[in-house]
Design a protein around this motif. Structure first.
Motif, PDB file in Angstrom:
ATOM      1  N   UNK A 126       0.857  -1.180   0.000  1.00 49.54           N
ATOM      2  CA  UNK A 126       0.000   0.000   0.000  1.00 49.54           C
ATOM      3  C   UNK A 126       0.899   1.238   0.000  1.00 49.54           C
ATOM      4  N   UNK A 127       0.345   2.353  -0.393  1.00 55.65           N
ATOM      5  CA  UNK A 127       1.071   3.610  -0.244  1.00 55.65           C
ATOM      6  C   UNK A 127       1.136   3.969   1.236  1.00 55.65           C
ATOM      7  N   UNK A 128       2.282   4.454   1.657  1.00 57.08           N
ATOM      8  CA  UNK A 128       2.448   4.764   3.082  1.00 57.08           C
ATOM      9  C   UNK A 128       2.812   6.233   3.290  1.00 57.08           C
ATOM     10  N   UNK A 129       2.476   7.058   2.308  1.00 57.19           N
ATOM     11  CA  UNK A 129       2.733   8.492   2.445  1.00 57.19           C
ATOM     12  C   UNK A 129       1.415   9.255   2.513  1.00 57.19           C
ATOM     13  N   UNK A 130       0.571   8.826   3.446  1.00 59.49           N
ATOM     14  CA  UNK A 130      -0.721   9.482   3.609  1.00 59.49           C
ATOM     15  C   UNK A 130      -1.892   8.534   3.524  1.00 59.49           C
ATOM     16  N   UNK A 131      -1.628   7.262   3.179  1.00 55.23           N
ATOM     17  CA  UNK A 131      -2.709   6.269   3.126  1.00 55.23           C
ATOM     18  C   UNK A 131      -2.609   5.344   4.334  1.00 55.23           C
ATOM     19  N   UNK A 132      -1.727   4.354   4.265  1.00 55.73           N
ATOM     20  CA  UNK A 132      -1.528   3.428   5.386  1.00 55.73           C
ATOM     21  C   UNK A 132      -0.389   3.933   6.251  1.00 55.73           C
ATOM     22  N   UNK A 133      -0.623   3.983   7.560  1.00 54.05           N
ATOM     23  CA  UNK A 133       0.394   4.452   8.506  1.00 54.05           C
ATOM     24  C   UNK A 133       1.055   3.253   9.184  1.00 54.05           C
ATOM     25  N   UNK A 134       2.206   2.841   8.661  1.00 53.82           N
ATOM     26  CA  UNK A 134       2.910   1.700   9.255  1.00 53.82           C
ATOM     27  C   UNK A 134       3.591   2.059  10.565  1.00 53.82           C
ATOM     28  N   UNK A 135       3.643   3.342  10.887  1.00 46.77           N
ATOM     29  CA  UNK A 135       4.199   3.732  12.190  1.00 46.77           C
ATOM     30  C   UNK A 135       3.238   3.397  13.325  1.00 46.77           C
ATOM     31  N   UNK A 136       1.975   3.177  12.967  1.00 50.61           N
ATOM     32  CA  UNK A 136       0.948   2.872  13.956  1.00 50.61           C
ATOM     33  C   UNK A 136       0.972   1.373  14.270  1.00 50.61           C
ATOM     34  N   UNK A 137       1.186   1.029  15.529  1.00 48.96           N
ATOM     35  CA  UNK A 137       1.307  -0.378  15.929  1.00 48.96           C
ATOM     36  C   UNK A 137       0.039  -1.170  15.627  1.00 48.96           C
ATOM     37  N   UNK A 138      -1.118  -0.557  15.809  1.00 47.19           N
ATOM     38  CA  UNK A 138      -2.381  -1.254  15.538  1.00 47.19           C
ATOM     39  C   UNK A 138      -2.513  -1.567  14.047  1.00 47.19           C
ATOM     40  N   UNK A 139      -2.082  -0.650  13.199  1.00 46.43           N
ATOM     41  CA  UNK A 139      -2.130  -0.899  11.755  1.00 46.43           C
ATOM     42  C   UNK A 139      -1.210  -2.052  11.376  1.00 46.43           C
ATOM     43  N   UNK A 140      -0.035  -2.095  11.988  1.00 45.91           N
ATOM     44  CA  UNK A 140       0.888  -3.200  11.692  1.00 45.91           C
ATOM     45  C   UNK A 140       0.310  -4.531  12.148  1.00 45.91           C
ATOM     46  N   UNK A 141      -0.406  -4.538  13.262  1.00 44.53           N
ATOM     47  CA  UNK A 141      -1.043  -5.781  13.731  1.00 44.53           C
ATOM     48  C   UNK A 141      -2.096  -6.249  12.728  1.00 44.53           C
ATOM     49  N   UNK A 142      -2.848  -5.311  12.180  1.00 45.98           N
ATOM     50  CA  UNK A 142      -3.859  -5.696  11.194  1.00 45.98           C
ATOM     51  C   UNK A 142      -3.208  -6.199   9.903  1.00 45.98           C
ATOM     52  N   UNK A 143      -2.093  -5.593   9.521  1.00 50.45           N
ATOM     53  CA  UNK A 143      -1.339  -6.096   8.368  1.00 50.45           C
ATOM     54  C   UNK A 143      -0.934  -7.549   8.605  1.00 50.45           C
ATOM     55  N   UNK A 144      -0.431  -7.840   9.782  1.00 44.05           N
ATOM     56  CA  UNK A 144       0.000  -9.192  10.106  1.00 44.05           C
ATOM     57  C   UNK A 144      -1.180 -10.161  10.140  1.00 44.05           C
ATOM     58  N   UNK A 145      -2.341  -9.690  10.589  1.00 42.80           N
ATOM     59  CA  UNK A 145      -3.540 -10.543  10.554  1.00 42.80           C
ATOM     60  C   UNK A 145      -3.882 -10.912   9.105  1.00 42.80           C
ATOM     61  N   UNK A 146      -3.755  -9.940   8.209  1.00 41.20           N
ATOM     62  CA  UNK A 146      -4.016 -10.217   6.805  1.00 41.20           C
ATOM     63  C   UNK A 146      -3.025 -11.197   6.212  1.00 41.20           C
ATOM     64  N   UNK A 147      -1.765 -11.065   6.594  1.00 45.16           N
ATOM     65  CA  UNK A 147      -0.732 -12.000   6.136  1.00 45.16           C
ATOM     66  C   UNK A 147      -1.041 -13.412   6.623  1.00 45.16           C
ATOM     67  N   UNK A 148      -1.430 -13.508   7.869  1.00 41.88           N
ATOM     68  CA  UNK A 148      -1.733 -14.825   8.459  1.00 41.88           C
ATOM     69  C   UNK A 148      -2.894 -15.486   7.703  1.00 41.88           C
ATOM     70  N   UNK A 149      -3.902 -14.700   7.369  1.00 45.23           N
ATOM     71  CA  UNK A 149      -5.080 -15.248   6.691  1.00 45.23           C
ATOM     72  C   UNK A 149      -4.749 -15.696   5.270  1.00 45.23           C
ATOM     73  N   UNK A 150      -3.982 -14.909   4.552  1.00 38.03           N
ATOM     74  CA  UNK A 150      -3.715 -15.267   3.163  1.00 38.03           C
ATOM     75  C   UNK A 150      -2.693 -16.398   3.063  1.00 38.03           C
TER      76      UNK A 150
END
Length: 333
Positions: A126-150
Motif C-alpha cells: 500500500x502507499x504509506x505516504x498518507x494512506x496506510x500508517x505503518x508507524x501505527x502499531x495497531x495498523x501493523x497488527x492488522x497487516x499481520x492478521x491479513x498476512x496470516x489469513x492469506x
C-alpha cells in the motif's frame, strides 16, 4: 577591509559550490556510461533464480485455468523460480479484506498442477505516504492478521511492496521481523527502493521529492538480513539515455552484490512496461539494458552468484519484445 575580504571569500566559496553542483550530474553521467562498457562473461547469466510480478487479474477471477496453462508454457522456458501475485492492497487501517483475492484458492490449485516448481507469493502492499500508517502499531497488527489469513490459503510466501519506505524506518524492520514468525520456513521477500548510488544523493533527492527515493547501503543491508529475497525496483530512474540507465543498473547490482549475503537472493528489477509518461524514459529503460547491466556487474564481481537474478515487472504489460530480450540477453545470452 576585513569585511570586504570576507565577502570576497564568501562569494568565491559560493561560486565553487555552484560549479560543483553543476559538474556533479555530468560526472555521474560519465561514470555510469563508462560502467556500461565491456563484455559480460559467458557465465554471467540466469541461474534459475529469476522472478515475475503478476497483476491482480490472476486472483480476482479474470484469469482462468487456460490462462495459467498458457503462462506455464512460457515460464517453463525461462529461469523464473518465483512469482509475486498481487493480492492486496491493504486498506488504510491495515486490514486485508478477503474480497481482494476471491479466486486465490482456485488459482493456487491450477498453479500447483501446471507449475509445481515455481513458488507463488502473495504480493501485498500500500502507499504509506498518507494512506496506510505503518508507524501505527495497531495498523501493523492488522497487516499481520491479513498476512496470516492469506498464508493459510497455501501461498509459498509473502512479498511486500510498501512505498515509499524511508531510509532507517524501524517500524518496517519490526514488521519484517514479525512477518517472519508467521511465514516460518516460507518465503519472505520485499521490493526495495534503489540504493543510494553516490554519496549525498539520498538527502539531495529527498529535499526535492519530500521523501526518500534511495536507501542508504546500511539500511538496505538491514532489510536484506531480515528477508530471503530483495527485489530492487531498478526502474523509473528517469535517466536520459540507454547507456546511462544500463550503467545505473550496473551500479545498483554491484552495490547489492556487496551488501547482500550469498545465502540471500538479490533480484534486479527489469522494466517490462512502457508507460513512464516521459518518452525519453521509455526509450532509455528496457529489459535488455537491465539484463546487460546485471551481467556486467556479475562479471565485475568476478565469480558466479547463484542467488542472483532478474525480476520482470510486470506480466500484463510485458510485450513479445520484452520476453525476447529476456531470452536473448539474460536467459541464453
Amino acid at each position: 577591509m576585513i569585511a570586504r575580504t570576507r565577502a570576497r571569500l564568501g562569494l568565491r566559496f559560493l561560486a565553487v559550490v555552484a560549479a560543483l553542483l553543476l559538474a556533479l550530474p555530468g560526472l555521474a553521467v560519465a561514470t555510469l556510461t563508462l560502467q556500461f562498457t565491456g563484455t559480460p562473461a559467458p557465465w554471467a547469466k540466469t541461474t534459475g533464480h529469476d522472478a515475475l510480478w503478476l497483476g491482480h487479474a490472476w486472483v480476482d477471477g479474470r484469469k482462468t485455468h487456460d490462462d495459467v496453462r498458457a503462462l506455464a508454457a512460457r515460464l517453463r522456458k525461462t529461469g523464473i523460480k518465483d512469482v509475486y501475485l498481487h493480492s492486496g492492497p491493504f486498506d488504510r487501517d491495515g486490514t486485508l479484506p478477503i474480497e481482494r483475492y476471491p479466486k486465490a484458492v482456485d488459482l493456487l490449485k491450477w498453479w500447483r498442477e501446471e507449475l509445481p516448481k515455481v513458488r507463488i507469493s502473495a504480493w501485498l502492499g500500500q502507499k504509506v505516504d498518507g494512506t496506510l500508517d505503518l508507524d501505527d502499531a495497531a495498523s501493523r497488527r492488522r497487516v499481520l492478521d491479513g498476512v496470516r489469513a492469506i498464508m493459510a490459503l497455501g501461498f509459498d510466501g509473502v512479498h511486500y511492496n510498501f512505498e515509499p519506505i524511508g531510509d532507517g524506518d524501524t517500524e518496517f524492520l519490526d514488521l519484517l521481523t514479525r512477518t517472519r514468525v508467521i511465514v516460518g520456513d516460507g518465503l519472505l521477500s520485499t521490493s526495495t527502493p534503489q540504493i543510494e548510488p553516490f554519496p549525498l544523493t539520498r538527502p539531495a533527492v529527498r529535499a526535492v521529492l519530500g521523501h526518500d527515493k534511495y536507501w542508504s547501503p546500511d539500511y538496505f543491508r538491514q532489510v536484506a538480513n531480515l528477508t530471503d529475497q530483495v527485489a530492487i525496483m531498478t526502474y523509473d530512474s528517469y535517466l536520459p539515455f540507454p547507456s546511462v540507465y544500463g550503467g545505473y543498473v550496473v551500479r545498483q547490482s554491484t552495490l547489492a552484490l556487496e551488501l547482500v549475503p550469498e545465502e540471500k537472493t538479490v533480484l534486479i528489477g527489469a522494466p517490462a512496461y512502457h508507460d513512464h509518461n516521459v518518452s525519453w524514459a521509455d526509450e532509455a529503460e528496457s529489459v535488455e539494458k537491465a539484463a546487460r547491466g546485471a551481467r556486467l556487474a556479475l562479471t565485475s564481481y568476478g565469480k558466479p552468484r547463484e542467488r542472483f537474478g532478474l525480476a520482470i515487472y510486470v506480466d500484463f504489460a510485458a510485450t513479445k519484445e520484452d520476453w525476447a530480450e529476456y531470452d536473448r540477453f539474460w536467459f541464453k545470452p
